[in-house]
Design a protein around this motif. Structure first.
Motif, PDB file in Angstrom:
ATOM      1  N   ASP A  28      44.224  31.973  63.561  1.00  0.00           N
ATOM      2  CA  ASP A  28      44.224  31.197  64.799  1.00  0.00           C
ATOM      3  C   ASP A  28      44.645  32.124  65.938  1.00  0.00           C
ATOM      4  O   ASP A  28      45.259  33.167  65.701  1.00  0.00           O
ATOM      5  N   TRP A  29      44.307  31.757  67.164  1.00  0.00           N
ATOM      6  CA  TRP A  29      44.674  32.573  68.303  1.00  0.00           C
ATOM      7  C   TRP A  29      44.894  31.695  69.530  1.00  0.00           C
ATOM      8  O   TRP A  29      44.438  30.559  69.600  1.00  0.00           O
ATOM      9  N   ARG A  30      45.614  32.261  70.497  1.00  0.00           N
ATOM     10  CA  ARG A  30      45.925  31.547  71.725  1.00  0.00           C
ATOM     11  C   ARG A  30      45.891  32.533  72.880  1.00  0.00           C
ATOM     12  O   ARG A  30      46.509  33.599  72.820  1.00  0.00           O
ATOM     13  N   ALA A  31      45.156  32.182  73.923  1.00  0.00           N
ATOM     14  CA  ALA A  31      45.105  33.005  75.132  1.00  0.00           C
ATOM     15  C   ALA A  31      45.958  32.348  76.206  1.00  0.00           C
ATOM     16  O   ALA A  31      45.879  31.136  76.419  1.00  0.00           O
ATOM     17  N   GLY A  38      48.398  38.062  81.561  1.00  0.00           N
ATOM     18  CA  GLY A  38      47.504  37.628  80.495  1.00  0.00           C
ATOM     19  C   GLY A  38      47.923  38.180  79.147  1.00  0.00           C
ATOM     20  O   GLY A  38      48.394  39.311  79.047  1.00  0.00           O
ATOM     21  N   ALA A  39      47.749  37.374  78.108  1.00  0.00           N
ATOM     22  CA  ALA A  39      48.066  37.818  76.748  1.00  0.00           C
ATOM     23  C   ALA A  39      47.262  36.987  75.774  1.00  0.00           C
ATOM     24  O   ALA A  39      46.883  35.850  76.063  1.00  0.00           O
ATOM     25  N   VAL A  40      46.992  37.577  74.621  1.00  0.00           N
ATOM     26  CA  VAL A  40      46.370  36.839  73.529  1.00  0.00           C
ATOM     27  C   VAL A  40      47.218  37.067  72.286  1.00  0.00           C
ATOM     28  O   VAL A  40      47.651  38.193  72.013  1.00  0.00           O
ATOM     29  N   SER A  41      47.504  35.988  71.569  1.00  0.00           N
ATOM     30  CA  SER A  41      48.341  36.061  70.379  1.00  0.00           C
ATOM     31  C   SER A  41      47.570  35.526  69.185  1.00  0.00           C
ATOM     32  O   SER A  41      46.878  34.511  69.288  1.00  0.00           O
ATOM     33  N   MET A 122      36.942  41.341  68.541  1.00  0.00           N
ATOM     34  CA  MET A 122      36.042  40.741  69.524  1.00  0.00           C
ATOM     35  C   MET A 122      36.663  39.521  70.188  1.00  0.00           C
ATOM     36  O   MET A 122      36.417  39.244  71.370  1.00  0.00           O
ATOM     37  N   VAL A 123      37.471  38.763  69.446  1.00  0.00           N
ATOM     38  CA  VAL A 123      38.173  37.627  70.035  1.00  0.00           C
ATOM     39  C   VAL A 123      39.129  38.124  71.116  1.00  0.00           C
ATOM     40  O   VAL A 123      39.194  37.576  72.225  1.00  0.00           O
ATOM     41  N   THR A 151      36.764  46.519  76.910  1.00  0.00           N
ATOM     42  CA  THR A 151      37.316  47.779  76.411  1.00  0.00           C
ATOM     43  C   THR A 151      38.593  47.622  75.598  1.00  0.00           C
ATOM     44  O   THR A 151      38.858  48.408  74.698  1.00  0.00           O
ATOM     45  N   PHE A 152      39.399  46.599  75.901  1.00  0.00           N
ATOM     46  CA  PHE A 152      40.749  46.475  75.345  1.00  0.00           C
ATOM     47  C   PHE A 152      40.839  45.254  74.431  1.00  0.00           C
ATOM     48  O   PHE A 152      40.580  44.143  74.878  1.00  0.00           O
ATOM     49  N   PRO A 153      41.157  45.452  73.139  1.00  0.00           N
ATOM     50  CA  PRO A 153      41.489  46.696  72.432  1.00  0.00           C
ATOM     51  C   PRO A 153      40.236  47.408  71.912  1.00  0.00           C
ATOM     52  O   PRO A 153      39.157  46.823  71.900  1.00  0.00           O
ATOM     53  N   SER A 154      40.414  48.644  71.469  1.00  0.00           N
ATOM     54  CA  SER A 154      39.308  49.397  70.883  1.00  0.00           C
ATOM     55  C   SER A 154      39.026  48.894  69.474  1.00  0.00           C
ATOM     56  O   SER A 154      39.902  48.933  68.611  1.00  0.00           O
TER      57      SER A 154
END
Length: 305
Positions: A28-31, A38-41, A122-123, A151-154
């Protein structure tokens, strides 16, 4: 029903589909873009195992200078860069002496790890939405076509370090086999190869060094989850956070434990931006019968019988 031994009668692409489904159903993920930060976990059955903070535009512009400094290496590394456009499995296989005839399931484990990591990357790329170096510096002039995603992350760094983490787990598992060379030395070589693959993308003008830091953090986390799904002994899925700093990427700073004698401040989170909760309990991951089957098949290929 549901017997993992049935996998032996399936085609490779069918098993690959099952590995992917088994992995993604628990991810699971959260933006979060509140407050301009900004952050994605990413979480695994609720506990967060990775948080990536979106770098500022000012930081990316500062990193353009580092990307330009790598351009002089294009002549000597062009062959590597062109052969690493896809999944560079062979670059790891040569270190371990793997070949498709004798190590088909080890190759399958490596390929599955790369594909799973690519999906997670990609997410992160989608939610963080960061521009490529050639969009911020007109003198970067990439030597290959810029991919059509952020570009971020590679993703190359993520896949390389995920594979390196899984291979390190394999080496620890086969260490009691006296006929196999030093697992610690081979692990260092594997991680140096992962660093080389990641840095080659900066040489090509595709990525900033901080992209490699974020990718390596993501890859290490996914690699640990894969090992836990496989039922590998003594593996711990460590929660980690990356808040980019304006430094170059190096594997000795990322994994100083593999290089005795590296100064302690070389991997200081205040300098690198990467912090790991190594003292915590870790993220619980339940062993998967599908991954356990592939793990046992891979280990069997390292035994001489």
């Amino acid at each position: 029903m549901s017997d993992p031994e049935n996998l032996a009668g399936f085609e490779g692409w069918v098993r690959a589909s099952l590995y992917l489904s088994e992995f993604l159903r628990q991810l699971d993920w959260r933006a979060d873009a509140r407050g301009g930060i900004g952050a994605v976990s990413f979480s695994w059955q609720r506990p967060t195992f990775l948080s990536l903070h979106r770098p500022s535009m000012e930081l990316f512009l500062e990193q353009v200078a580092l990307v330009r400094e790598y351009m002089d290496l294009r002549g000597e590394r062009s062959a590597e860069i062109l052969t690493q456009l896809g999944y560079p499995i062979d670059y790891f296989a040569t270190i371990l002496g793997l070949n498709a005839a004798r190590n088909r399931f080890t190759f399958e484990l490596i390929a599955a790890t790369q594909v799973l990591t690519s999906h997670v990357a990609m997410v992160a790329k989608h939610h963080l939405a960061c521009r490529r170096p050639d969009r911020l510096g007109t003198t970067v002039m990439p030597m290959i076509s810029t991919p059509g995603h952020a570009t971020f992350p590679s993703a190359h760094a993520a896949e390389a370090f995920a594979v390196a983490t899984v291979i390190e787990g394999l080496l620890k598992a086969v260490a009691p086999m006296k006929h196999y060379p030093s697992s610690e030395r081979l692990a260092r070589l594997v991680f140096k190869q992962a660093e080389r693959i990641a840095v080659n993308r900066t040489v090509a003008g595709m990525h900033f060094p901080i992209d490699s830091w974020a990718g390596a953090a993501l890859g290490e986390a996914v690699g640990q989850i894969v090992l836990a799904l496989c039922g590998a002994k003594s593996v711990k899925v460590t929660p980690r956070t990356y808040v980019a700093q304006n430094i170059d990427f190096s594997v000795s700073a990322f994994r100083p434990d593999l290089w005795p004698g590296v100064p302690a401040d070389h991997a200081d989170p205040k300098i690198t931006g990467l912090s790991r909760d190594v003292d915590g309990r870790g993220v619980p991951v339940r062993r998967s019968s599908l991954f356990d089957w592939l793990w046992r098949k891979s280990l069997d290929e390292f035994r001489l019988s």
